[in-house]
Design a protein around this motif. Structure first.
Motif, PDB file in Angstrom:
ATOM      1  N   PRO A 291     -65.063  38.476   1.711  1.00 55.25           N
ATOM      2  CA  PRO A 291     -63.948  37.533   1.541  1.00 55.25           C
ATOM      3  C   PRO A 291     -64.440  36.105   1.357  1.00 55.25           C
TER       4      PRO A 291
ATOM      5  N   ASN B 227     -63.937  33.167   2.740  1.00 54.19           N
ATOM      6  CA  ASN B 227     -64.436  32.336   3.837  1.00 54.19           C
ATOM      7  C   ASN B 227     -65.869  32.707   4.204  1.00 54.19           C
TER       8      ASN B 227
ATOM      9  N   ASN C 205     -59.387  30.833  -8.055  1.00 59.93           N
ATOM     10  CA  ASN C 205     -58.956  31.540  -6.857  1.00 59.93           C
ATOM     11  C   ASN C 205     -58.726  30.567  -5.701  1.00 59.93           C
TER      12      ASN C 205
ATOM     13  N   ASP D 122     -58.047  31.115  -2.534  1.00 59.31           N
ATOM     14  CA  ASP D 122     -58.711  31.435  -1.268  1.00 59.31           C
ATOM     15  C   ASP D 122     -60.091  30.763  -1.208  1.00 59.31           C
TER      16      ASP D 122
ATOM     17  N   GLN E 218     -59.580  27.007  -0.822  1.00 58.61           N
ATOM     18  CA  GLN E 218     -59.199  26.736   0.564  1.00 58.61           C
ATOM     19  C   GLN E 218     -60.437  26.751   1.463  1.00 58.61           C
TER      20      GLN E 218
END
Length: 339
Positions: free
Chosen positions: A41, A43, A63, A65, A68
């Motif tokens: 993922p 993160n 993307n 994510d 972020q």
């Protein structure tokens, strides 16, 4: 898309490869391709960048994510406009403004966007004529939100833009696309943006029919391999990058345009010279070398290594699946030391 370091085989059969030191070279980043179905993922991916002190990332899509996860890291970001979006943006001011509003503006306060790449190696493709209009519209959209001074708009090109690439001083852009490149170079010069360049000595070695030696491609030649117009060359990477600088000088305004190496790397598997040892040697020598620049342009050259992970879905299967610095389980393929 370097060769001998100390290598020893332990009892378990694992190959231990000598350390790579990167953090001291602020000009090194790593591309993050996501063409795989087994990748961690977002993160955790950005955690690898921060854990290992990798200061730059190239993203091939938008993307959220990932964006972020990049908040507050100060990692320099190249973000691509994916190919399907280029034509849409080229034909619509509203689409350009919407792309910036959706993908840049919400993250701009704590994500270090450096460049927007309008497509990856699209010149000579079906979207060639859409690149400059999209660049102009994105530049206007950035200006409208006050970000044109901090984020530069560019595009990424391959060796396919050359009509001649050897010798470096004699290089020039292909006449078939010269007018397109002239307009793009004019945009870059006007806005102080670099041209992004994907440089693969591995590919040039393979395609050279024996005219290029492995040590020249791996930065391991023992001395000067050739001289050109008063400049001495010991490696293929420098010759390829300086070919682009020389070609730019033959375009009006091009002498003021800088070059960023937006991709370079070496595959670690698939036979021939695509071995883990050669990949180790190329990458470690590249990292040490780019802080010195090229014979034509001494000084640091900003460079992004391709790729963070092996991407198991890239087609055709083979070489393209083996450029990663890490396995999808986040294990280094090399023993990486970032001081």
């Amino acid at each position: 898309m370097s060769k001998d370091s100390s290598i020893s085989i332990v009892a378990t059969g694992l190959l231990l490869i000598s350390f790579i030191t990167i953090a001291e070279v602020e000009s090194i980043g790593v591309s993050y391709g996501r063409d795989g179905n087994n990748l961690p993922p977002a993160n955790e991916v950005i955690g690898l960048y921060t854990t290992y002190g990798i200061d730059g990332i190239r993203l091939y899509d938008t993307n959220h994510d990932i964006l972020q996860a990049l908040r507050g890291t100060n990692i320099a970001v190249i973000i691509d406009v994916p190919e399907p979006d280029v034509t849409v943006i080229a034909n619509s001011d509203l689409a350009a403004a919407g792309w910036v509003r959706d993908n840049i503006l919400p993250f701009s306060h704590d994500v270090n966007f450096r460049y927007i790449a309008v497509g990856n190696e699209l010149i000579l493709g079906s979207h060639t004529n859409d690149i400059l209009p999209a660049m102009n519209k994105l530049q206007d959209a950035l200006q409208q939100v006050g970000l044109d001074g901090t984020i530069k708009v560019s595009t990424s090109v391959s060796m396919g833009v050359f009509g001649k690439s050897w010798l470096p001083s004699e290089s020039f852009f292909s006449p078939a696309i010269f007018s397109t490149l002239q307009s793009i170079v004019g945009f870059l010069a006007k806005h102080g943006s670099p041209l992004l360049f994907n440089v693969y000595p591995y590919s040039s070695l393979i395609e050279s029919n024996g005219n290029i030696t492995l040590d020249f491609a791996l930065f391991t030649a023992g001395g000067i391999v050739f001289s050109d117009n008063g400049l001495d060359y010991q490696n293929l990477f420098d010759a390829m990058v300086d070919a682009l600088f020389s070609s730019l000088e033959k375009v009006e305004g091009g002498s003021t345009v800088n070059v960023v190496v937006s991709e370079t790397g070496w595959p670690s598997d698939s036979g021939g010279v695509a071995t883990r040892q050669n990949a180790q040697t190329f990458i470690s020598n590249l990292i040490d070398h780019v802080k010195k620049g090229t014979p034509k342009k001494p000084g640091k050259i900003e460079t992004y290594i391709f790729d963070l992970f092996d991407e198991n879905l890239k087609q055709p299967q083979g070489i393209e699946n083996h450029y990663g610095l890490f396995t999808p389980t986040k294990e280094p393929k090399y023993s990486l030391k970032f001081n």
